[in-house]
Scaffold this motif. Structure first.
Motif, PDB file in Angstrom:
ATOM      1  N   GLY A  68       0.832  -1.191   0.000  1.00 33.57           N
ATOM      2  CA  GLY A  68       0.000   0.000   0.000  1.00 33.57           C
ATOM      3  C   GLY A  68       0.869   1.244   0.000  1.00 33.57           C
ATOM      4  O   GLY A  68       2.085   1.144   0.131  1.00 33.57           O
ATOM      5  N   GLY A  69       0.227   2.397  -0.167  1.00 35.87           N
ATOM      6  CA  GLY A  69       0.986   3.651  -0.172  1.00 35.87           C
ATOM      7  C   GLY A  69       0.478   4.571  -1.264  1.00 35.87           C
ATOM      8  O   GLY A  69      -0.149   4.113  -2.235  1.00 35.87           O
ATOM      9  N   ALA A  70       0.781   5.848  -1.084  1.00 37.67           N
ATOM     10  CA  ALA A  70       0.182   6.893  -1.923  1.00 37.67           C
ATOM     11  C   ALA A  70       0.304   6.651  -3.423  1.00 37.67           C
ATOM     12  O   ALA A  70      -0.650   6.876  -4.168  1.00 37.67           O
ATOM     13  N   VAL A  71       1.444   6.190  -3.884  1.00 38.61           N
ATOM     14  CA  VAL A  71       1.643   6.148  -5.342  1.00 38.61           C
ATOM     15  C   VAL A  71       1.224   4.815  -5.972  1.00 38.61           C
ATOM     16  O   VAL A  71       1.275   4.659  -7.181  1.00 38.61           O
ATOM     17  N   THR A 110      -1.101   1.569  -7.202  1.00 33.57           N
ATOM     18  CA  THR A 110      -2.428   1.264  -7.745  1.00 33.57           C
ATOM     19  C   THR A 110      -2.516  -0.259  -7.806  1.00 33.57           C
ATOM     20  O   THR A 110      -1.488  -0.932  -7.742  1.00 33.57           O
ATOM     21  N   PRO A 111      -3.735  -0.812  -7.978  1.00 39.14           N
ATOM     22  CA  PRO A 111      -3.855  -2.264  -8.083  1.00 39.14           C
ATOM     23  C   PRO A 111      -3.007  -2.809  -9.240  1.00 39.14           C
ATOM     24  O   PRO A 111      -2.361  -3.851  -9.109  1.00 39.14           O
ATOM     25  N   GLU A 112      -2.972  -2.059 -10.350  1.00 42.19           N
ATOM     26  CA  GLU A 112      -2.226  -2.525 -11.523  1.00 42.19           C
ATOM     27  C   GLU A 112      -0.725  -2.561 -11.225  1.00 42.19           C
ATOM     28  O   GLU A 112      -0.031  -3.514 -11.554  1.00 42.19           O
ATOM     29  N   TYR A 113      -0.295  -1.479 -10.591  1.00 47.44           N
ATOM     30  CA  TYR A 113       1.121  -1.367 -10.257  1.00 47.44           C
ATOM     31  C   TYR A 113       1.529  -2.507  -9.319  1.00 47.44           C
ATOM     32  O   TYR A 113       2.559  -3.164  -9.477  1.00 47.44           O
ATOM     33  N   ALA A 114       0.644  -2.755  -8.350  1.00 45.73           N
ATOM     34  CA  ALA A 114       0.919  -3.805  -7.360  1.00 45.73           C
ATOM     35  C   ALA A 114       1.072  -5.158  -8.057  1.00 45.73           C
ATOM     36  O   ALA A 114       1.955  -5.946  -7.725  1.00 45.73           O
ATOM     37  N   LYS A 115       0.218  -5.393  -9.027  1.00 41.75           N
ATOM     38  CA  LYS A 115       0.265  -6.650  -9.760  1.00 41.75           C
ATOM     39  C   LYS A 115       1.584  -6.738 -10.523  1.00 41.75           C
ATOM     40  O   LYS A 115       2.254  -7.777 -10.555  1.00 41.75           O
ATOM     41  N   MET A 116       1.925  -5.637 -11.160  1.00 37.84           N
ATOM     42  CA  MET A 116       3.141  -5.598 -11.972  1.00 37.84           C
ATOM     43  C   MET A 116       4.391  -5.956 -11.161  1.00 37.84           C
ATOM     44  O   MET A 116       5.294  -6.610 -11.667  1.00 37.84           O
ATOM     45  N   ILE A 117       4.430  -5.490  -9.917  1.00 33.96           N
ATOM     46  CA  ILE A 117       5.623  -5.788  -9.112  1.00 33.96           C
ATOM     47  C   ILE A 117       5.442  -7.084  -8.316  1.00 33.96           C
ATOM     48  O   ILE A 117       6.213  -7.380  -7.402  1.00 33.96           O
ATOM     49  N   ASN A 118       4.367  -7.825  -8.674  1.00 30.96           N
ATOM     50  CA  ASN A 118       4.207  -9.179  -8.147  1.00 30.96           C
ATOM     51  C   ASN A 118       3.745  -9.260  -6.693  1.00 30.96           C
ATOM     52  O   ASN A 118       4.015 -10.243  -6.012  1.00 30.96           O
TER      53      ASN A 118
END
Lengths: 783, 206
Positions: free
Chosen positions: A749-752, A754-762
């Motif tokens: 979690g954190g300000a920058v 997103t769900p997509e970003y989280a997925k991308m970094i696994n």
């Protein structure tokens, strides 16, 4: 004659600005002034020579910014810088100071530069400058006492040159990091610099009002290198509003106040220096007077042992405290932190920190505890350990001048502890016992105190830094024990002229209502001249005795503190008769005192787990639901969470930590990110729901998180990142953890993010807020 | 390097919009205890803030094709900033801060009183923005200027703060430093660029 001999006899005159003159000679915008040491060495030498001709005794090498964190080729630039200055020397009593400026980075915990990395960074120019033949080191323009301490340690470890240190004050007489004059002076003297003082920021006119305070507190020569007034702009050119004549007038006053080393900073020229030198060359400086002020400090607070006895909070010590022992074994800092803040709120002046338990790695843990406690309180600390490895690590990274607890009359103790105090600075509690035990007479204890003081002075530690603890034994086993202690206080104070301290509570061991005995003994000890006490600030009897004593003896002028203390007591009595309230209602409304009272009432007739499951959790669920529906918002959610935690604390007294734990999670803010309010909010909500959170803090390197996962076997990790620039370290952490064990689940979690970003970094889960995290953790543990 | 100028302000001279603050905290109809808590947090932030800024002003050269803005002492690459500064020939660059004590307070509260941490954090955000508005008004009095533009907006990468921090000598002048990840410390700090329009490009002397 070496520079310190010269300083003993005369004024010492420093040079003025370098940067200002280099700009006049054509230094380009964006060009590093230090690079001219190599490209324009003759111009640099010429400027140094002009200052020597103006009468300066000391020129500072053009190496202010030469630091591996700021530039490459530091060694060459520094060596050249010192050589250029040495070339300008043409007469005796002309010296070259290696100039060391700040790194431009802020140290942890608020910044991201590690203390040891700062020491390493400063070591590079110091080694280069010392081997190029500098006569002394001037560490200058320092805002942060912690960075200054790192630079001084680097200087002590990498050269034998005299160290001069100057810091920067603003109009309020503090540095920009909030450090006051006394704290700075206490720390610098403790570290054993040869001279200390101020430079830059203000003109001599504005700086002079702070000089009396520095001179009256310092026992070593004082340096004043001000700017040439404030900058003013004329036709696009910067000038400083002090002409050399105005500068001179102010500098003469400053010399009168007792400053011994005089020079200039931004905007000053050879003309400014020449005026000062000509006016003072036939004058004698004021004598440097040795003060017998006992003081310890933190990064912003100085604690002086004076008329009013110093209260040292004793609560951070595992002896007899099962909760603290459990917290230490679990590597849990929250308990220590709340004890630190709690004691501060109860008006402790200092805190004792003891984390000694046979099963923990004390050196590592003590270092961490000191750092964590200093990140939440500015009270000076008393480092309490018998492990000299732990002591050295703690003294080194302590921000300020610590009080060390303790040394005693045993040869081995003195041999181990004195060198540490000499190197890192500090005041010392000296216990009056030795190889033969604790003497039964006051004279016997005096003799040991005297032995310690004499030996300390031989090792170069002033007696003002020795605080003798004449020890008190239990009255129930020896009726004369308290009298011996009281006599010893008097004898030691009058005979040795040192301060005294006592751990009071031992006197009442084995008796009921110990506070009654403790507080009366405390009053007697104060009457006999006791200067400090190690005590429990929560003890009302002790505080009553202390406040009343200070009022009666005129130490608390106009009884101000007594009145504030007494009215606080009345207030508490009144609120106790307020209407009772149910625990659920109290949590919903975020009323802490009411929640505590309600929980205490419930616990008398309800099983603890029932309170958690039938009262606390349902209340939290309502708050959580309201939050998710947008009926209540984060501040309300947090108020309720804090309140629920208080109710939990009451319940936890009755059940073991194991029973109340619904599952473990490791949390950390990733490397590079020093902002962790979001993570801390999620943590408190998770704790509310009964999960045990291991908080690794902020700016945590991936390897450290992996190491903790390995050691603990916990497979659930929460990571937080606030900035786009730190997402890569989040990604790296996830990669490392997943490589180690594919079963590890990671919520981010954190300000920058997103769900997509989280997925991308696994990551396994992106949690948009604290409640979202709770849901995920509940699912994971299936509870 | 251009000249650097320092601005100090007293926090109590700078007002924040408390209605907007409540909106940001998403608090509607706060009860008496919440109101008191918010008042306490506002007082804490105001009493501990040390408002300082450093700025410089000078001519800029814009390379339209490459989206490079040359300040003389630094060159920044950004299409959005180039568009923002399109009709400007001068620019102010400033860095403002509330000082390190605010970070200490938020850090401390975030470990023990998270509600206070959250409210103080939000109050501090409002105060630093209000301080920037104050600076902007002060600098652009009687000149035509653009709205301030900060690193992180659009395609102006926050790594450009390294240049700004170094050139404005912020560590020494106002105590603002940068982490390796380009976050300013004290965290309640702002860096910004204000373009001065060409036709009325006279700047007021500071």
């Amino acid at each position: 004659m070496d520079v310190l001999k010269k300083l003993e006899r005369d004024f010492l005159f420093f040079d003025g600005a370098m940067g200002t003159l280099l700009q006049e000679k054509g230094l380009l915008p964006g060009e590093l002034p230090e690079s001219w040491n190599i490209t324009h060495s003759e111009i640099i030498t010429e400027i140094h020579k002009a200052y020597f001709k103006a009468g300066a005794n000391v020129v500072t090498s053009n190496t202010f910014g030469a630091n591996p964190l700021k530039m490459d080729d530091v060694c060459e630039i520094v060596a050249k810088g010192v050589e250029n200055a040495k070339k300008a020397v043409y007469a005796s009593e002309q010296y070259v100071a290696l100039d060391i400026g700040p790194t431009g980075k802020l140290l942890k915990p608020l910044g991201d530069l590690d203390f040891e990395d700062a020491v390493k960074a400063f070591s590079v120019p110091i080694r280069a400058g010392a081997s190029a033949g500098a006569d002394l080191i001037i560490i200058e323009t320092m805002n942060d006492p912690y960075e200054l301490k790192a630079a001084i340690i680097a200087a002590k470890e990498n050269s034998k040159l005299p160290i001069f240190a100057t810091f920067v004050l603003d109009e309020n007489g503090k540095t920009m990091t909030g450090c006051d004059i006394k704290s700075m002076v206490a720390m610098l003297e403790g570290l054993g610099v040869s001279a200390l003082g101020v430079n830059c920021s203000l003109g001599a006119d504005k700086l002079k009002k702070f000089i009396p305070e520095i001179v009256s507190f310092s026992s070593i020569p004082v340096i004043v290198n001000p700017n040439a007034g404030m900058p003013i702009i004329n036709n696009g050119k910067t000038h400083f509003d002090s002409t050399p004549d105005i500068f001179l007038a102010n500098m003469l006053e400053i010399a009168q106040m007792g400053a011994r080393i005089l020079g200039g900073c931004c905007g000053t020229t050879p003309e400014h220096i020449s005026k000062v030198v000509s006016a003072l060359k036939n004058e004698r400086p004021k004598k440097v007077i040795k003060k017998s002020i006992t003081a310890v400090s933190s990064y912003s607070k100085c604690c002086v042992f004076d008329k009013k006895a110093v209260l040292i909070g004793e609560r951070i010590n595992p002896t007899g405290k099962p909760k603290l022992k459990a917290a230490l074994r679990e590597n849990n800092m929250d308990y220590l932190i709340s004890e630190a803040i709690g004691q501060e709120e109860k008006n402790a002046d200092m805190l004792d920190v003891n984390v000694g338990l046979p099963e923990i790695n004390e050196p590592e843990f003590l270092e961490r505890a000191i750092k964590e406690i200093q990140s939440v309180t500015s009270l000076p600390l008393q480092i309490d350990t018998s492990d000299t490895v732990a002591l050295e690590r703690a003294m080194r990274i302590y921000n300020g001048k610590p009080l060390v607890n303790s040394v005693n009359g045993k040869e081995e103790s003195m041999r181990k502890v004195f060198p540490l105090v000499k190197k890192y600075g500090g005041a010392l509690i000296a216990l009056t016992l030795d190889e033969n035990g604790i003497p039964t007479t006051a004279k016997g204890r005096y003799d040991i105190a005297e032995k310690i003081v004499i030996r300390a002075e031989k090792e170069g530690i002033d007696r003002k830094d020795i605080i003798v603890d004449p020890l008190c034994l239990t009255v129930s086993s020896d009726k004369n024990a308290p009298s011996v202690t009281l006599d010893a206080i008097k004898l030691i104070k009058s005979g040795l002229g040192v301060k005294t301290s006592l751990g009071i509570s031992n006197v009442s061991f084995g008796l009921p209502k110990r506070d009654f005995i403790n507080s009366t003994f405390f009053t007697l000890a104060l009457q006999n001249g006791l200067d400090a006490v190690i005590m429990n600030p929560y003890s009302e009897e002790m505080m009553k005795a202390y406040r009343s004593y200070n009022a009666l003896l005129g130490i608390d002028e106009v009884c101000e503190e007594y009145i504030a203390f007494a009215s606080e007591k009345t207030g508490a009595e009144v609120s106790e008769i307020e209407e009772k309230m149910t625990l659920e209602k109290a949590i919903l409304k975020g009323l802490k005192k009411e929640a505590r009272d309600a929980a205490r009432l419930l616990i008398t007739n309800t099983p603890p787990l029932e309170i958690v499951n039938n009262y606390i959790i349902p209340a939290l669920d309502i708050v959580g639901e309201n939050y998710e529906k947008g009926i209540s918002f984060l501040p309300q959610l947090l108020m309720s969470a804090e309140t629920a935690n208080i109710a939990f604390d009451v319940v936890k007294e009755k059940i073991s930590a194991q029973e109340s734990n619904k599952g473990d999670i490791i949390m950390a803010t990733v490397k590079g990110d020093v902002h962790d309010i979001g993570k801390n909010i999620v943590k408190v909500i998770l704790q509310n729901y009964g999960y045990r959170v291991t908080d690794l803090g902020k700016d945590v390197p991936p390897e450290k998180i992996l190491e903790y996962v390995k050691n603990s076997g916990i497979k659930l990790v929460g990571l937080s990142a606030l900035m786009t620039t730190t997402i890569p370290s989040m990604e790296e952490t996830i990669k490392l953890l997943k490589e180690y064990d594919g079963d590890i689940k990671i919520v981010v979690g954190g300000a920058v993010l997103t769900p997509e970003y989280a997925k991308m970094i696994n990551a396994d889960k992106y949690a948009k807020d604290a409640m979202d995290t709770v849901r995920f953790v509940k699912e994971y543990y299936n509870n | 390097m251009n000249d650097l100028y320092i601005i100090h302000a007293n926090s109590h001279d700078i007002k924040i919009n408390t209605t907007a603050l409540l909106r940001r905290l998403k608090i509607s109809n706060p009860d008496e205890s919440m109101q008191q808590l918010i008042r306490e947090c506002i007082n804490t932030v105001y009493d501990n803030a040390s408002l300082r800024a450093v700025y410089t002003v000078g001519n800029i050269d814009i390379n339209k094709d490459e989206n490079i803005i040359d300040f003389g002492y630094m060159r920044l690459k950004s299409c959005n900033l180039r568009v923002n500064l399109a009709d400007c020939n001068k620019a102010f660059v400033f860095v403002a801060t509330l000082g390190i004590e605010i970070d200490r307070i938020i850090e401390r509260y975030s470990k023990v009183l998270q509600t206070k941490a959250l409210i103080c954090d939000t109050v501090a955000l409002f105060l630093i923005e209000a301080f920037c508005d104050y600076i902007e008004a002060l600098l652009t009095k009687r000149i035509k200027s653009k709205k301030r533009f900060s690193p992180g907006y659009g395609d102006l990468d926050i790594t450009c703060q390294r240049d700004i921090i170094q050139n404005l000598d912020t560590a020494r002048r106002i105590g603002v430093t940068l982490t390796d990840s380009c976050m300013m410390i004290p965290t309640k700090s702002v860096s910004a660029i204000i373009g001065v329009k060409k036709r009325d490009g006279r700047t007021k002397k500071a």
